[in-house]
Design a protein around this motif. Structure first.
Motif, PDB file in Angstrom:
ATOM      1  N   VAL A  61       0.837  -1.200   0.000  1.00 45.06           N
ATOM      2  CA  VAL A  61       0.000   0.000   0.000  1.00 45.06           C
ATOM      3  C   VAL A  61       0.876   1.256   0.000  1.00 45.06           C
ATOM      4  O   VAL A  61       0.635   2.197  -0.754  1.00 45.06           O
ATOM      5  CB  VAL A  61      -0.965  -0.015   1.210  1.00 45.06           C
ATOM      6  N   VAL A  67      -3.119   0.047   8.589  1.00 42.93           N
ATOM      7  CA  VAL A  67      -3.424  -1.056   7.680  1.00 42.93           C
ATOM      8  C   VAL A  67      -3.273  -2.363   8.446  1.00 42.93           C
ATOM      9  O   VAL A  67      -2.197  -2.666   8.969  1.00 42.93           O
ATOM     10  CB  VAL A  67      -2.481  -1.036   6.453  1.00 42.93           C
ATOM     11  N   ILE A  93      -7.682   0.555   7.660  1.00 46.03           N
ATOM     12  CA  ILE A  93      -8.049  -0.235   6.481  1.00 46.03           C
ATOM     13  C   ILE A  93      -7.762  -1.692   6.812  1.00 46.03           C
ATOM     14  O   ILE A  93      -6.608  -2.077   6.995  1.00 46.03           O
ATOM     15  CB  ILE A  93      -7.245   0.200   5.236  1.00 46.03           C
ATOM     16  N   THR A 114      -7.470  -5.211   5.542  1.00 44.69           N
ATOM     17  CA  THR A 114      -7.295  -5.802   4.212  1.00 44.69           C
ATOM     18  C   THR A 114      -7.626  -7.289   4.163  1.00 44.69           C
ATOM     19  O   THR A 114      -7.407  -7.934   3.138  1.00 44.69           O
ATOM     20  CB  THR A 114      -5.843  -5.591   3.702  1.00 44.69           C
ATOM     21  N   ALA A 116      -7.348  -2.235  -1.547  1.00 44.49           N
ATOM     22  CA  ALA A 116      -6.655  -1.619  -0.409  1.00 44.49           C
ATOM     23  C   ALA A 116      -5.922  -0.355  -0.865  1.00 44.49           C
ATOM     24  O   ALA A 116      -5.975   0.683  -0.200  1.00 44.49           O
ATOM     25  CB  ALA A 116      -5.677  -2.618   0.214  1.00 44.49           C
TER      26      ALA A 116
END
Ligand code: C5P
Length: 202
Positions: free
Chosen positions: A19, A125, A180, A182, A190
């Protein structure tokens, strides 16, 4: 070409690296994987050096990234990462990188909480431990490493526990970070989410 800092934190193998690289590339920002700093110190500890001395004399320009990606080095990194003097020695380099003109993405464990509390955009993340272990297992097997799914899951859990449980700069989302997860997302999804969050802060 103003400074603009994107802080991306999260546990091992959640997709932070992918990401972060994609966000940096999309926006034309520089990218620093701060895990490499701790891995480089871990690698030097494994060769017998004092980790604090190693952290104070680190030369990121000379990193051999392939060598730093091994699992023993990752474990060593999470062991030296609990040392306050090691962390302190790495602060200035990371903050200078974060404020470079043109924008910067930094990924790690404590970027949004400790290194860059004033970052313009913060992401956390994450993914389930099982999902992260499976991704890491495939990645390591792809590189020819002799690992088992259970062994990798155990390592991921051990690293999670050390990273979240330590007294100094533990892994946790900043209060103003956008999370986020994933676990059920494709890489593309993502990345699209992350880019959208960063763009909304510009
Ligand atoms: O992200 P990566 O898996 O390369 O990080 C290796 C280890 O370095 C982590 O498990 C963590 O203990 C440490 N680390 C840290 N703070 C950061 C980045 C990495 O403590 N900002």
């Amino acid at each position: 070409t103003d400074a603009f800092t994107v802080a991306i934190d999260g546990p091992a193998a959640a997709g932070k690296g992918t990401v972060s690289r994609a966000v940096a590339e999309t926006l034309g920002f520089a990218h620093l994987d701060t895990g490499l700093l701790y891995r480089a110190v871990g690698a030097r500890m494994l060769s017998g050096e004092d980790p604090v001395a190693a952290a104070r004399t680190l030369d990121p320009a000379a990193f051999d990234e392939d060598r730093l990606r091994s699992d023993p080095v990752a474990q060593a990194a999470s062991e030296i990462a609990v040392l306050p003097d090691v962390r302190a020695a790495l602060v200035d380099f990371q903050r200078a990188f974060a404020r470079r003109p043109g924008g910067a993405v930094l990924d790690g464990r404590d970027i949004g909480t400790v290194i860059c509390p004033d970052a313009e955009a913060k992401l956390f993340v994450t993914a389930s431990a099982e999902c992260r272990a499976e991704r890491r297992y495939r990645e390591l097997r792809g590189k020819g490493a002799e690992v088992t799914p259970d062994g990798v899951l155990e390592d991921v859990r051990a690293r999670d526990a050390r990273d979240s449980g330590r007294a100094v700069a533990p892994l946790k989302p900043a209060e103003d970070a956008v999370t986020i997860d994933t676990t059920a997302m494709s890489i593309e999804e993502a990345v699209a989410r992350a880019v959208a969050v960063v763009r909304s802060r510009r």
